[in-house]
Every structure is written in C-alpha cells, then in structure tokens.
Design an enzyme around this catalytic site. Structure first.
Site: not given
Ligand SMILES: *Cc1c(COP(=O)(O)O)cnc(C)c1O
Length: 404
Positions: A121, A198, A201, A224, A362
């Site tokens: 992302h 990260d 997701q 999320k 993104c």
């Molecule tokens: C949604 C997402 C982000 C960003 O999350 P924010 O809540 O906008 O900071 C980063 N990495 C992944 C894989 C995502 O799905």
C-alpha cells in the site's frame, strides 16, 4: 458457525437503501461497517464519561482514563503482546508506519538497505522513500509473480549484511494475497534485520499472535475491523521502541519540561503526544470484543466460502480476468472484464446499489506490474451473504453486456 441474519441485525447501515435498492456493501477492504455494540460505546462515552484522560483528579477523568487503559489491555491481549506499554495507540496504520520511519531517521547510515515488496500500500512505500531521502539508505523491492505472490527466492537474494529493516504487508489490500510473514520474519532475523508488518488488511480476517510471530513492529487500523476511523495501534518490542526518539512533541509525552531541557515520558506515553481519540480507542476495544465473540475461525471459514462462491461465479463471465490468484488469500477479488474501464463498471454497480471500489487501491506499483490502469475490487466481510453475491454477479453480467 456464522448466523448471518442475526449478525446483520447488528449493523444498522446494512438495511439502508442506495439508489432505491437494498445496499450491497462490498468495499470492506477500504473500511468495514460498524455494529450497534460499537456505536453504543461511542454514544455512551460522550453521554457519560467525556473528559481528558491521565491528568485529571476528578471522577470523570479517572473513569475515562480507566476505560482508555482497559482498551489498551484488550488490544494487548487480542494481539498477544507481552506488555501493555508495547501497544502505542495511534490514528491508524499510516501514522504507525510514519512513526517508525521517522524514528529510524537517526539510526540509519548512508548505504544501509531497506526491503519492501512490490505489493505494498502507498502508506508502506512513501514513508520509507522519505526516510531514504533523509538518510541516504536504499530501498530494495521484492518482486511479484504473475499469480500475485511474493518471489521469496528473490527476497533471499536481496537480504545481506547491509539490510537493516524489512517492511511487508501481512495481506495485500489490492489482491488479497496472504504473505508468508513467518518465513520473512525468520529469514530477516537470521540476517540481523528488523521487520515491520502492515497488518491493516489482515486483522479483519486473522488474529495474529505477535509473540509467536516474534515480529518487531506490527501496525493496524481499527476501522477495518468494525471499529471507528482515525484509531489504530502500533506494536513494537519494548527494547526497540525504547531506542526510538519521540515522534511528536507536546503534552502527555513528557516527564518534565523546562526551557533548558525536557525529559520524555516512558512507554507508551512517549509516543502518545496530545489528547488522543479517547472514544475511538475505547470503541476499538469494543470492536475486538465483538469480533472475538463471533470468533476469527468462524469468520475466516465463512468468508472463504463467500470468496470461493464469488470466484467461481465471476469466472463464468466472458472476458473476466481476476488479478491475485494466490492459494492463500482473504476475501478480496480484484478483476477486470475485457477492455471495460473499472470506473464505468463500478458506476453501473453503484446504480444497482452495489458498493465496490475501482482504481489502483493505493497500490499503483501493482497496477503497473499488470500493465492496467486499475481494477474493480469486491471485498467481503462476515456480514455479507451468498444472495448479495448473486446480485453482484448479475450486476457485473448486466454491466458487461451494456459496456462491451
Ligand atoms: C487500509 C490500509 C492501509 C492504510 O490504513 P489507514 O487506516 O488509512 O492508515 C495500509 N495498508 C494496507 C494493507 C491497508 O489495507
């Protein structure tokens, strides 16, 4: 077992009409919907507890502080961190990554190497590029295969004595691929490099055990996983967080302040400057309770059935191309139909009350890799149904007929 009708009655927004039709919400990878159990916690906070935390002697402040710190412990327990102060409450994944990137600007030397992957992302690319500009470090990229998985052999070859940090998403938001993070963490550690995962997701579908993973940093967002927007957590091993300088200066992050010298507070407050999103953090805790009551095993099993059903049905449509065919993936389907622009397909689905995402999600480097401008992305949650997928398939079929 998922009792989907009962679950759906917890989500007021799911009974909304869009363009005169029952809403079908398939944009869960961008943000999930919020159950009454979480909405009520926010209403209760502002109705009964609202005050500033940590500094007050009065009752409201003490109760709000207690609720806030209980939420931190819930988050710690959920992710199985060793200590509550290893959980830094942030505004979300993006802030967590920026906090670590900014901290490492003092700790890297020119020509040090950082590794990311081709399926990140933007929020797990840009902060590291900024860090490289500041420090003279290099960014290396693990390439991707055509089926949308990481080329792990290439990862092994990128690792060397100059590698200091590795940053990978647990699950790709654009493709749904679940990455082999255990192998990545073990290989990086064998090479004395630290790893940030990260998890934005992954966390709606998988309950990560951070101590078992032995990961160094892990970031995620509440919105999320059925929580509110603007809240998230950064996990870091205490000994590593202690080495990093504060991210922002302000109230709450100090121990003493004089004009000659300021000393910083201990973890976690060193990284929590200013008044946080108190209601949001408490609601984050409530969202984890809600999802744990349903159970992550049941959630994963049901979502996987939705994914398989939708994948099989979509593949029957002429000109269908699905991007991301990893064996191990979450309930995300990125696709295009023939030469139809994703935006046009998404607009027709919207007319039918069906919410999907279109564009680069993104993750522009992924689109460049497949040489496409973007995809249509449908992403499912445990409150979606097979009937909704039928409506979606009929909608894609209809749109393809109109546009091709
Ligand atoms: C949604 C997402 C982000 C960003 O999350 P924010 O809540 O906008 O900071 C980063 N990495 C992944 C894989 C995502 O799905």
């Amino acid at each position: 077992m998922i009792d989907v009708n009962k679950i759906r009655s917890d989500f007021p927004i799911l009974s909304r009409k869009v363009n005169g039709q029952d809403l079908v919400y398939f944009d869960n990878a961008a943000t999930s919907q919020t159950p009454t159990q979480v909405i009520d916690v926010i209403i209760d906070y502002y109705s009964r507890l609202n005050s500033n935390i940590h500094r007050g002697v009065h009752k409201l402040s003490q109760e709000a502080t207690e609720a806030y710190e209980i939420a931190r412990i819930k988050i710690q327990k959920h992710f199985n961190a060793a200590k509550p102060y290893e959980i830094i409450l942030t505004s979300g994944t993006t802030e967590g990554i920026n906090l670590i990137a900014s901290g490492y600007s003092n700790l890297l030397k020119p020509k040090d190497e950082l590794i990311i992957s081709a399926m990140e992302h933007h929020s797990n690319i840009v902060p590291w590029q900024m860090l490289c500009e500041k420090t003279g470090a290099y960014l290396k990229v693990i390439p991707m295969t055509l089926e949308g998985t990481l080329n792990m052999k290439a990862f092994g070859e990128l690792l060397n004595k100059k590698t200091k940090l590795v940053f990978i998403n647990h699950v790709s938001n654009a493709l749904g691929t679940v990455n082999p993070i255990v192998e990545i963490i073990n290989k990086a550690h064998a090479n004395d490099a630290y790893v940030l995962i990260d998890g934005a997701q992954a966390c709606p579908h998988i309950k990560p055990d951070l101590q078992a993973l032995d990961v160094d940093f892990y970031v995620t967002s509440a919105h999320k996983l059925c929580g509110p927007t603007g809240v998230g957590m950064l996990y870091g091993k205490a000994e590593l967080l202690k080495l990093l300088p504060p991210y922002q200066g302000g109230g709450e992050m100090i121990s003493t302040v004089t004009f000659e010298k300021t000393t910083y507070a201990d973890l976690p407050h060193k990284f929590e400057a200013g008044t946080p999103n108190i209601a949001g953090v408490i609601a984050f805790g409530a969202a984890l309770d809600y999802m744990n009551d349903i159970g992550f095993d049941s959630i994963a099993k049901y979502e996987n059935e939705l994914l398989n059903y939708a994948t099989d049905s979509l593949q029957k449509i002429d000109g269908m191309k699905i991007y991301g065919e990893a064996h191990n993936k979450t309930a995300v389907i990125s696709f295009n139909v023939g030469k139809i622009h994703p935006y046009d397909l998404g607009s027709i689905l919207d007319q039918l009350g069906i919410a999907v995402r279109t564009g680069h999600h993104c993750a522009q480097p992924i689109m460049d890799f497949f040489e496409i401008p973007g995809t249509v992305r449908a992403s499912f949650s445990f409150y979606n149904t097979f009937e909704e997928i039928d409506r979606f398939i009929a909608g894609v079929d209809k749109a393809a007929g109109m546009l091709q």
